[in-house]
Enzyme design. Structure first.
Site, mmCIF file in Angstrom:
data_model
loop_
_atom_site.group_PDB
_atom_site.id
_atom_site.type_symbol
_atom_site.label_atom_id
_atom_site.label_comp_id
_atom_site.label_asym_id
_atom_site.label_seq_id
_atom_site.Cartn_x
_atom_site.Cartn_y
_atom_site.Cartn_z
ATOM 1 N N LYS A 120 0.825 -1.209 0.000
ATOM 2 C CA LYS A 120 0.000 0.000 0.000
ATOM 3 C C LYS A 120 0.866 1.270 0.000
ATOM 4 O O LYS A 120 0.436 2.322 -0.459
ATOM 5 C CB LYS A 120 -0.926 0.031 1.220
ATOM 6 C CG LYS A 120 -1.857 -1.156 1.374
ATOM 7 C CD LYS A 120 -3.088 -1.063 0.498
ATOM 8 C CE LYS A 120 -4.093 -2.158 0.809
ATOM 9 N NZ LYS A 120 -3.648 -3.518 0.456
HETATM 10 C C1 LIG Z 1 -4.072 -4.622 -0.227
HETATM 11 C C2 LIG Z 1 -3.264 -5.857 -0.351
HETATM 12 C C3 LIG Z 1 -3.485 -6.811 -1.372
HETATM 13 C C4 LIG Z 1 -4.616 -6.682 -2.380
HETATM 14 O O1 LIG Z 1 -4.390 -5.673 -3.322
HETATM 15 P P1 LIG Z 1 -5.614 -5.116 -4.206
HETATM 16 O O2 LIG Z 1 -5.054 -3.943 -4.924
HETATM 17 O O3 LIG Z 1 -6.669 -4.706 -3.202
HETATM 18 O O4 LIG Z 1 -6.061 -6.195 -5.092
HETATM 19 C C5 LIG Z 1 -2.654 -7.922 -1.436
HETATM 20 N N1 LIG Z 1 -1.686 -8.120 -0.528
HETATM 21 C C6 LIG Z 1 -1.444 -7.231 0.473
HETATM 22 C C7 LIG Z 1 -0.365 -7.531 1.459
HETATM 23 C C8 LIG Z 1 -2.214 -6.073 0.594
HETATM 24 O O5 LIG Z 1 -1.977 -5.215 1.603
#
Ligand SMILES: *Cc1c(COP(=O)(O)O)cnc(C)c1O
Length: 493
Positions: free
Chosen positions: A113
Site C-alpha cells: 500500500k
Molecule cells: C491490499 C493488499 C493486497 C490486495 O491488493 P488489491 O489492490 O486490493 O487487489 C494484497 N496483498 C497485500 C499484502 C495487501 O496489503
C-alpha cells in the site's frame, strides 16, 4: 485528457478534481477518457531513468491537464526517496528460470500500500489548491490494521491535510497497534474504539453522512475526505511499477525490449492487477494477467463463468488483505470492456441482488487477457515452505498465494515466457503464519514470532518492524472510546 465516471452519470472533470473528489457523483469510479500511449521510444527512454523519474514521466502522461512535470518530479523524489524505500522502491528477485518476483514492500510500513500512499497524499494536497479550494482536508480512516498505518505514514506532515485513524480495540494485532500508537507527525491522530472493525467503520460512515458534522467542520474551514483505494490518485501510481519492472528486466538482460511477459498478482480489491492491465492498454508488452485469490475465490469463479456472485460464505484466512467479497476496482475493468451503460446495470444488480452476469462478448474480451487462480490455506502454507526450501526465498502469505498460482500457470498454460509475480508484503508482516508454515509451530505473541523467524532464516527484519516495542507511544492503545463518541473526538482534534 478528461476524467469520466464508469457509470456515465457525470460531466467529465479534470484530473485534480477527480483526485480531490475520490468517488464520482453518480457513485461510479473515475477513469481517463482515453489511455496515453507508451511508445517503444518512450519505453527505451524510461529504461535509462531512476524510479522517481520513471514515476514522474508516467504520472505526467495521465495528469498533465492540471499538474506540471516539475511538480510531479519533486513529489516523486520525496515519495520514493532512499530514506522511505532503502535500496529502491521496487526491487526484483529471481526464482528459477522464469519467475521474477516484484517486491513492493520496501516502504515505510513494509506492505505494498505504501507504493500508492506515499505519493497519493502529495497529489491530493496539490489537487485542493489547484481546484482553488481554500479549506483544509480531514482524512478519516477506519482500519482493521494495515491500511491505517500506511495512510498515516503517507499523510503525515502533508500540507493542508490532517488525518485521523480509528481502529477497533479487538481484531487488530499487537504489532499493528504498536505501529499506529507510535505514529509520528504533527497532523495525525490515532484512536482506539471499543468493539470490532464494523463498529469503527460504521462510526466513520456516520460522520461522513452527518450534515451536522459537515456543517460544523465547514464553519472551521475543514472538509472530510477518505484515503479510499478507489481514488484515481491511488491507482495511477501503481501503473508505474509495472512499467518500471519491465525496464529493469530489460536492463538486466532478462528480456529484450518488446518481448511479452506475463504477470501474476495477489488480488483483493482488484486495484493492483487493474494497474497492470492499464499498463498493458498503454502498450507495455504484457501477455496474460493471472489474478490470484485465496480461499475467498469470488474472482476465480468470475473469470471462469462470467458471473460475479457475492452470496457466499466469507472466510478469514492467513492472507487477510485478500479477504474481500467486493472487489471495487473490477468496476473499472467492466467499464473498459463494456461501457458505462452496462457497468451501471451490473453495479445496480450487485447492490440489489449481490450478483451479476456479464455478456458473452464482454466475457470473451476479458478472458483474452485475464485468467484466475486460487490457493487454499493448506497450499499457502505448503508453498511458503517449498519456496523457502527449494529456492531459499522467504515469502509472506499473500505472496505465497500468487506463487502457487504462478507455478500452476507455468505448468499448465505458458511455461515459456517470463512471469512477473507480485510480492505484496514482507514475510515479517505475517510472522506467526510464515513461521508456522515452515516449522508447524504456532506462536501466540507476534513479537516472539518475529524473533523466531529471524533466528530460523537469518533474513533481515525490515526497519519499520524492527524494535517497534521500544518506540515512544504517542496514542495510548488502552484509552479506547465508545463508537458514539467518535464525532466528539473528531471535533476536538
Ligand atoms: C491490499 C493488499 C493486497 C490486495 O491488493 P488489491 O489492490 O486490493 O487487489 C494484497 N496483498 C497485500 C499484502 C495487501 O496489503
Amino acid at each position: 485528457m478528461k476524467y469520466i465516471s464508469t457509470r456515465g452519470g457525470c460531466e467529465p472533470c479534470s484530473s485534480a478534481q477527480a483526485i480531490k473528489q475520490g468517488l464520482a457523483g453518480d457513485g461510479g469510479l473515475f477513469l481517463p477518457d482515453r489511455m496515453p500511449e507508451l511508445s517503444d521510444q518512450t519505453l527505451k527512454e524510461l529504461c535509462a531513468c531512476d524510479y522517481p523519474t520513471r514515476a514522474a514521466k508516467v504520472l505526467y502522461m495521465f495528469l498533465n491537464d492540471d499538474y506540471t512535470y516539475d511538480e510531479l518530479l519533486s513529489d516523486c523524489k520525496e515519495a520514493y526517496s532512499e530514506a522511505g524505500f532503502p535500496g529502491g522502491p521496487a526491487p526484483i528477485s529471481s526464482i528459477g528460470d522464469n519467475i521474477r518476483v516484484l517486491e513492493l514492500w520496501h516502504g515505510p510500513t513494509s506492505a505494498f500500500k505504501d507504493m500508492a500512499l506515499q505519493i497519493m497524499p502529495r497529489l491530493f494536497s496539490r489537487a485542493i489548491k489547484k481546484t482553488n479550494d481554500k479549506r483544509q482536508a480531514l482524512i478519516l480512516v477506519a482500519t482493521s490494521g494495515d491500511t491505517g498505518k500506511a495512510a498515516l505514514e503517507g499523510y503525515r506532515d502533508i500540507d493542508g491535510v490532517r488525518i485521523m485513524v480509528f481502529y477497533p480495540q479487538s481484531g487488530v494485532s499487537r504489532v499493528q497497534k504498536l505501529q499506529m500508537a507510535t505514529q509520528i507527525g504533527n497532523n495525525v491522530f490515532v484512536q482506539s474504539v471499543i468493539g470490532n472493525f464494523d463498529d469503527a467503520q460504521n462510526g466513520v460512515k456516520k460522520i461522513f453522512s452527518s450534515d451536522e458534522m459537515r456543517a460544523q467542520l465547514d464553519s472551521k474551514g475543514i472538509f472530510l475526505s477518505s484515503a479510499n483505494s478507489i481514488n484515481w490518485g491511488r491507482l495511477v501510481p501503481q501503473v508505474v511499477y509495472y512499467i518500471s519492472a519491465y525496464c529493469d528486466l530489460v536492463n538486466k538482460g532478462d528480456i529484450t525490449i518488446g518481448e511479452d511477459i506475463n504477470v501474476c498478482v495477489p488480488t483483493g480489491n482488484f486495484g493492483n492487477i487493474l494497474a497492470a492491465y492499464i499498463a498493458k492498454m498503454m502498450g507495455l508488452p504484457i501477455h496474460d494477467l493471472v489474478c490470484a485469490s485465496n480461499k475467498n475465490k469470488i474472482l476465480t469463479d468470475f473469470f471462469e463463468t462470467g458471473i460475479y456472485d457475492r452470496n457466499r460464505e466469507f472466510y478469514t484466512t492467513a492472507s487477510p488483505s485478500m479477504d474481500i467479497l467486493i472487489s471495487s476496482n473490477l468496476e473499472r475493468l467492466l467499464y473498459l470492456k463494456s461501457g458505462s451503460e452496462k457497468t451501471a446495470e451490473y453495479m445496480k444488480e450487485l447492490s440489489e441482488k449481490g450478483k451479476y452476469r456479464i455478456g458473452q462478448s464482454c466475457f470473451n474480451s476479458i478472458t483474452r487477457s485475464f485468467c484466475g487462480g486460487y490457493c487454499d490455506e493448506e497450499n499457502t502454507a505448503k508453498t511458503i515452505k517449498h519456496i523457502y526450501e527449494d529456492y531459499n526465498y522467504l515469502c509472506d502469505t499473500h505472496t505465497a498465494v500468487a506463487m502457487y498460482c504462478t507455478e500452476n500457470f507455468l505448468k499448465n498454460v505458458d511455461g515459456k515466457r517470463k512471469i512477473l509475480t507480485v510480492s505484496t508484503a514482507s514475510p515479517y508482516k505475517f510472522s506467526p503464519s510464515v513461521y508456522a508454515a515452515l516449522t508447524g509451530e504456532h506462536f501466540e505473541n507476534e513479537l516472539d514470532a518475529i524473533g523466531a523467524l529471524l533466528k530460523l532464516t537469518g533474513v533481515e527484519i525490515p526497519l519499520p518492524l524492527k524494535d517497534i516495542e521500544k518506540r515512544e507511544i504517542r496514542f495510548d492503545p488502552e484509552k479506547s472510546i465508545k463508537a458514539e463518541d467518535m464525532p466528539k473526538a473528531v471535533l476536538e482534534f
